[in-house]
Design a protein around this motif. Structure first.
Motif, mmCIF file in Angstrom:
data_model
loop_
_atom_site.group_PDB
_atom_site.id
_atom_site.type_symbol
_atom_site.label_atom_id
_atom_site.label_comp_id
_atom_site.label_asym_id
_atom_site.label_seq_id
_atom_site.Cartn_x
_atom_site.Cartn_y
_atom_site.Cartn_z
ATOM 1 N N THR A 212 0.766 -1.024 -0.009
ATOM 2 C CA THR A 212 0.027 0.013 0.084
ATOM 3 C C THR A 212 0.823 1.269 0.019
ATOM 4 O O THR A 212 1.867 1.537 0.918
ATOM 5 C CB THR A 212 -1.043 0.071 1.172
ATOM 6 N N CYS A 213 0.711 2.167 -0.797
ATOM 7 C CA CYS A 213 1.580 3.348 -1.139
ATOM 8 C C CYS A 213 1.254 4.302 0.124
ATOM 9 O O CYS A 213 0.056 4.463 0.353
ATOM 10 C CB CYS A 213 0.957 4.078 -2.359
ATOM 11 N N VAL A 214 2.455 4.620 0.741
ATOM 12 C CA VAL A 214 2.228 5.701 1.817
ATOM 13 C C VAL A 214 1.800 7.055 1.342
ATOM 14 O O VAL A 214 1.228 7.811 2.288
ATOM 15 C CB VAL A 214 3.592 5.799 2.724
ATOM 16 N N GLY A 215 1.871 7.223 0.129
ATOM 17 C CA GLY A 215 1.475 8.779 -0.228
ATOM 18 C C GLY A 215 -0.034 8.627 -0.648
ATOM 19 O O GLY A 215 -0.853 9.368 -0.076
ATOM 20 N N CYS A 216 -0.654 7.825 -1.491
ATOM 21 C CA CYS A 216 -2.115 7.722 -1.959
ATOM 22 C C CYS A 216 -2.833 6.749 -1.253
ATOM 23 O O CYS A 216 -3.978 6.754 -1.689
ATOM 24 C CB CYS A 216 -1.959 7.765 -3.549
ATOM 25 N N LEU A 217 -2.246 6.009 -0.803
ATOM 26 C CA LEU A 217 -2.944 4.850 0.065
ATOM 27 C C LEU A 217 -3.686 3.620 -0.885
ATOM 28 O O LEU A 217 -4.416 2.932 -0.567
ATOM 29 C CB LEU A 217 -4.256 5.319 0.693
ATOM 30 N N VAL B 159 2.850 7.671 -11.763
ATOM 31 C CA VAL B 159 2.912 8.883 -11.024
ATOM 32 C C VAL B 159 2.052 8.599 -9.701
ATOM 33 O O VAL B 159 0.681 8.534 -9.959
ATOM 34 C CB VAL B 159 2.319 10.123 -11.726
ATOM 35 N N CYS B 160 2.401 8.867 -8.455
ATOM 36 C CA CYS B 160 1.729 8.794 -7.316
ATOM 37 C C CYS B 160 0.622 10.088 -7.519
ATOM 38 O O CYS B 160 1.318 11.257 -7.397
ATOM 39 C CB CYS B 160 2.387 8.632 -6.128
ATOM 40 N N LYS B 161 -0.460 9.673 -7.079
ATOM 41 C CA LYS B 161 -1.478 10.743 -7.061
ATOM 42 C C LYS B 161 -1.293 11.838 -6.035
ATOM 43 O O LYS B 161 -1.265 12.950 -6.088
ATOM 44 C CB LYS B 161 -2.916 10.178 -6.671
ATOM 45 N N ALA B 162 -0.560 11.336 -4.833
ATOM 46 C CA ALA B 162 -0.101 12.123 -3.674
ATOM 47 C C ALA B 162 1.103 13.235 -4.400
ATOM 48 O O ALA B 162 0.888 14.340 -3.828
ATOM 49 C CB ALA B 162 0.276 11.506 -2.549
ATOM 50 N N ARG C 42 6.244 3.285 -1.825
ATOM 51 C CA ARG C 42 5.423 4.566 -2.803
ATOM 52 C C ARG C 42 5.466 3.959 -4.086
ATOM 53 O O ARG C 42 6.278 3.209 -4.697
ATOM 54 C CB ARG C 42 6.427 5.768 -2.738
ATOM 55 N N CYS C 43 4.105 4.063 -4.758
ATOM 56 C CA CYS C 43 3.708 3.638 -5.857
ATOM 57 C C CYS C 43 4.611 3.897 -7.034
ATOM 58 O O CYS C 43 4.690 3.258 -8.045
ATOM 59 C CB CYS C 43 2.340 3.585 -5.984
ATOM 60 N N ASP C 44 5.067 5.100 -6.751
ATOM 61 C CA ASP C 44 6.110 5.719 -8.077
ATOM 62 C C ASP C 44 7.572 5.520 -8.029
ATOM 63 O O ASP C 44 8.387 6.119 -8.590
ATOM 64 C CB ASP C 44 5.840 7.335 -8.276
#
Ligand SMILES: [Zn+2]
Length: 151
Positions: free
Chosen positions: A63-68, A119-122, A111-113
């Protein structure tokens, strides 16, 4: 995976295959194995010890810490290596060694990116906000400059 020492010829042994997820207990922390671990290793026995080296790959969903959002990440261990003394038993379980290396390569703040594939939405919202603030600041300076100009 366990190796029988008798199966290892003097010139060494090359092993490739798949192994069930070694980190099932991390499921509760949001690390989910999406397929078995793949390994490619060379094994050998010399002077009373077992050595191995090769590479491991464990695809997991994190799970991405930025955009979840959830994303798939390959936990790669490009230089798996072990060297252990042989102390009697004729089989050696390599799983604890592999597990340790996988845990070491597990990203602490996924992080997903991070792979650059998306590109991470966050990130994109943060960047946008930053550039808007920047533009506003320049605008403010302009206004200030105008005020100062003696006419
Ligand atoms: Zn993200």
């Amino acid at each position: 995976m366990k190796v029988h020492l008798k199966q290892i010829p003097p010139e060494g042994l090359h092993l490739e295959g798949e192994e069930d997820c070694l980190i099932p207990e991390l499921e509760s922390e949001g690390v989910h194995c999406v397929s078995p671990m793949q390994y490619k290793i060379d094994l050998g026995v010399s002077e009373g010890s077992l050595w191995a080296n090769g590479s491991l790959n464990q695809p997991v969903e994190l799970t991405c810490v930025g955009c979840l959002e959830k994303f798939v990440h390959d936990i790669k261990v490009p230089a798996f290596a072990l060297h252990t003394e042989l102390q009697g038993p004729e089989t050696v379980d390599l799983r604890p060694f592999m597990r340790e290396d996988i845990l070491l390569n597990l990203p602490a703040h996924p992080r997903c990116d991070r792979e650059g594939g998306r590109v991470c939405k966050a990130t994109s919202t943060t960047l946008k906000r930053a550039s808007e603030t920047e533009a506003k600041r320049e605008h403010d300076w302009e206004a200030l400059d105008k005020l100062k100009l003696p006419k």
